[in-house]
Design an enzyme around this catalytic site. Structure first.
Site, mmCIF file in Angstrom:
data_model
loop_
_atom_site.group_PDB
_atom_site.id
_atom_site.type_symbol
_atom_site.label_atom_id
_atom_site.label_comp_id
_atom_site.label_asym_id
_atom_site.label_seq_id
_atom_site.Cartn_x
_atom_site.Cartn_y
_atom_site.Cartn_z
ATOM 1 C CB CYS A 153 -3.004 -4.573 19.178
ATOM 2 S SG CYS A 153 -1.626 -3.813 18.286
ATOM 3 C CB CYS B 234 -0.465 -7.910 18.961
ATOM 4 S SG CYS B 234 -1.244 -7.510 17.368
ATOM 5 C CE LYS C 269 0.624 2.104 10.142
ATOM 6 N NZ LYS C 269 1.001 0.841 10.766
ATOM 7 C CG HIS D 208 -0.386 -0.066 2.527
ATOM 8 N ND1 HIS D 208 0.336 0.970 3.066
ATOM 9 C CD2 HIS D 208 -0.370 -1.057 3.460
ATOM 10 C CE1 HIS D 208 0.747 0.642 4.274
ATOM 11 N NE2 HIS D 208 0.349 -0.584 4.539
ATOM 12 C CB CYS E 272 2.537 -6.548 16.716
ATOM 13 S SG CYS E 272 1.554 -5.055 16.736
ATOM 14 C CE LYS F 170 -6.119 -5.953 1.992
ATOM 15 N NZ LYS F 170 -6.626 -5.565 0.678
ATOM 16 C CG HIS G 30 -2.470 -4.483 14.279
ATOM 17 N ND1 HIS G 30 -1.238 -4.703 14.863
ATOM 18 C CD2 HIS G 30 -2.244 -4.293 12.968
ATOM 19 C CE1 HIS G 30 -0.303 -4.667 13.921
ATOM 20 N NE2 HIS G 30 -0.885 -4.417 12.772
ATOM 21 C CG HIS H 220 4.212 -1.463 2.066
ATOM 22 N ND1 HIS H 220 2.921 -1.880 1.867
ATOM 23 C CD2 HIS H 220 4.609 -2.011 3.246
ATOM 24 C CE1 HIS H 220 2.558 -2.651 2.881
ATOM 25 N NE2 HIS H 220 3.557 -2.741 3.726
#
Ligand SMILES: [Zn+2]
Length: 511
Positions: free
Chosen positions: A143, A125, A302, A17, A128, A305, A146, A20
């Site tokens: 988390c 997690c 943030k 995404h 993670c 995905k 997440h 990256h």
């Protein structure tokens, strides 16, 4: 001089995404800039493929973890050229050569007395692939990154004796204030170190999808230590960069330690605390700089995905080209800080800065040389007033990029793009062209514009490799080195002037 820059290796459990793309583009700009300085450069990116999340996802799909890793790794490998990235190697942590280096280095850490057996219990997690400390867990045992529920895990592990490095790390941070930047991240890492370091699991007992622990085959190495070592292992088996005098096998000596690790802030602790401690434990030299960039935010959150708010870099590039995406990400969000991105802001920057400020400047300048001087750049002394604004630019840019100040570097160049547009309006070559008496003046203005355009194209080359390649080709300037971006630089003398080519619109507005 050598320069070695890395991106994090991307975890294959998600599709590529914009986040990256962001890190890869930033690393590419640094790599290209240092190549322009005539240095030996190695630019590494790749994929992180072991660990529980990959094993779980593969099980859910009914395939082997290796098959899933192969499939997803390929999507990241394909992203790099689409972004215009010039990485010298693409590492995969499932490469057998990498796995052998992991076993070798971590065995040395054990031989040096920094590994012991113990029981770990904590909140874990799976996304993670990490245990969370009590003070960083969100309400409802979730988390903080997440937002998923954490699981309580207990297992017998081998531990890395991180606590032994409390003092050495504090000394490192005191002696090298530029080890981690920006400053806020340096402070964050240092305060974590000062809060007291505890030993951390080095291996996982229940898992099989990982690098086997040589002294106890019931364990695999914890995915984070496996992953971090990619920065070191890659040099031991990657081919030498194209055109380099180095041979395969000579890269570790030439490029280690790394000049820059570029990372996002969610993996700060692993890179700024665990990684230098691990290298010390293995008697290996430490990287020079770790630079932490911020998050690209969509609607204030943030982009990821797992949160489902992803802006697809492939779609943006399809429509506007990779240079436009590279420009926008470095221009609109201060590198090192969080910043909001949006389609509206992207289109505004594209239109007003790329198409108008730079694209129009290039095409009208080149068109005027063709219209008024039959495509020959007059061989006359350049305008001393304009020169004052362009002198020492390559050095100033290098100083900023030595600190990975990519947004400030782009702003430094863009001030001159605007300066040059003002120069065109002030000197109005179309007025000079009507007056035979002012031919010498017109010669100087056109020659100065072309010289300044050459400087700008070379300085912008790391940011906008595709479009500046077209521009420099039209200017008949084949050398891409930074030396040509000196204002005082003199081309081969040609009695009748230098012929230049034509250029299509660099940033079409109809896009
Ligand atoms: Zn998490």
């Amino acid at each position: 001089m050598s320069f070695y820059v890395t991106t994090p290796i991307y975890y294959v459990n998600a599709a590529p995404h914009l986040g990256h793309a962001y890190t890869t583009i930033a690393a590419d700009i640094l790599a290209r800039h240092h190549r322009q300085r005539g240095e030996d450069v190695f630019f590494l990116t790749g994929t992180d493929e072991h660990g529980e999340p990959v094993a779980d996802a593969a099980r859910a799909k009914g395939v082997e973890p290796q098959a899933l890793a192969d499939l997803n790794s390929e999507r990241f490998r394909a992203l790099a050229p689409v972004l215009g990235a010039s990485n010298d190697f693409f590492i995969r942590t499932t490469d057998p050569q990498h796995m052998a280096v992991v076993q070798d280095v971590l065995s040395r850490v054990r031989d040096n007395g920094f590994v012991h057996k113990g029981t770990y219990e904590g909140w874990y997690c799976p996304r993670c692939a990490d245990f969370k400390a009590e003070n960083e867990i969100d309400e409802g045992n979730r988390c903080p990154i997440h937002h998923i529920e954490l699981t309580r895990e207990q297992e017998e592990n081998y531990f890395f004796q991180l606590s032994a490095f409390q003092e050495p790390l504090e000394t490192l941070y005191a002696q090298r204030p530029d080890f981690v930047s920006p400053r806020t991240r340096y402070n964050e890492a240092l305060s974590f170190i000062r809060s007291g370091l505890h030993d951390v699991p080095l291996t996982r007992h229940k898992l099989t999808w990982g690098v086997p622990v040589p002294w106890d085959p019931e364990h695999v190495f914890y995915v984070w230590f496996d992953a971090l070592l990619n920065y070191y292992s890659a040099l031991s088996y990657a081919p030498a960069p194209a055109g380099s005098p180095l041979a395969q096998g000579e890269l570790t000596e030439a490029f280690w330690p790394a000049s820059f690790h570029l990372i996002a802030k969610d993996i700060l602790r692993f890179h700024a605390v665990f990684w230098p401690a691990l290298l010390m434990a293995a008697d290996l030299p430490l990287p020079q700089h770790i630079f932490i960039h911020g998050y690209l935010l969509m609607d204030g959150e943030k982009m990821s995905k797992s949160l489902g708010n992803v802006l697809d870099p492939f779609a943006v590039i399809d429509r506007f080209g990779s240079d436009a995406l590279r420009f926008y990400l470095m221009r609109d969000v201060q590198f090192g800080q969080d910043g909001s991105v949006s389609t509206a802001a992207f289109e505004q920057r594209y239109e007003s800065e790329l198409a108008n400020d730079l694209g129009n400047l290039a095409s009208r300048t080149i068109a005027m040389v063709h219209r008024y001087r039959a495509g020959l750049v007059p061989d006359v002394p350049l305008d001393p007033h304009l020169a004052a604004d362009f002198r020492r630019l390559p050095q100033q840019l290098s100083e900023l990029l030595d600190r990975a100040e990519l947004t400030l570097g782009l702003e430094l160049i863009w001030e001159r793009v605007r300066r040059l547009n003002r120069y065109v309006e002030e000197r109005a070559p179309w007025v000079l062209a009507k007056d035979e008496q002012r031919a010498a003046e017109l010669d100087q203005v056109l020659a100065s514009l072309i010289a300044a355009l050459r400087v700008l194209a070379l300085l912008l080359h790391p940011y906008l490799p595709a479009s500046t390649h077209l521009l420099l080709s039209a200017l008949r300037h084949d050398d891409r080195s930074l030396a040509g971006a000196e204002w005082e630089w003199e081309p081969e003398p040609a009695p009748a002037g230098r012929a230049i080519g034509e250029i299509d619109s660099l940033f079409p507005k109809s896009a």
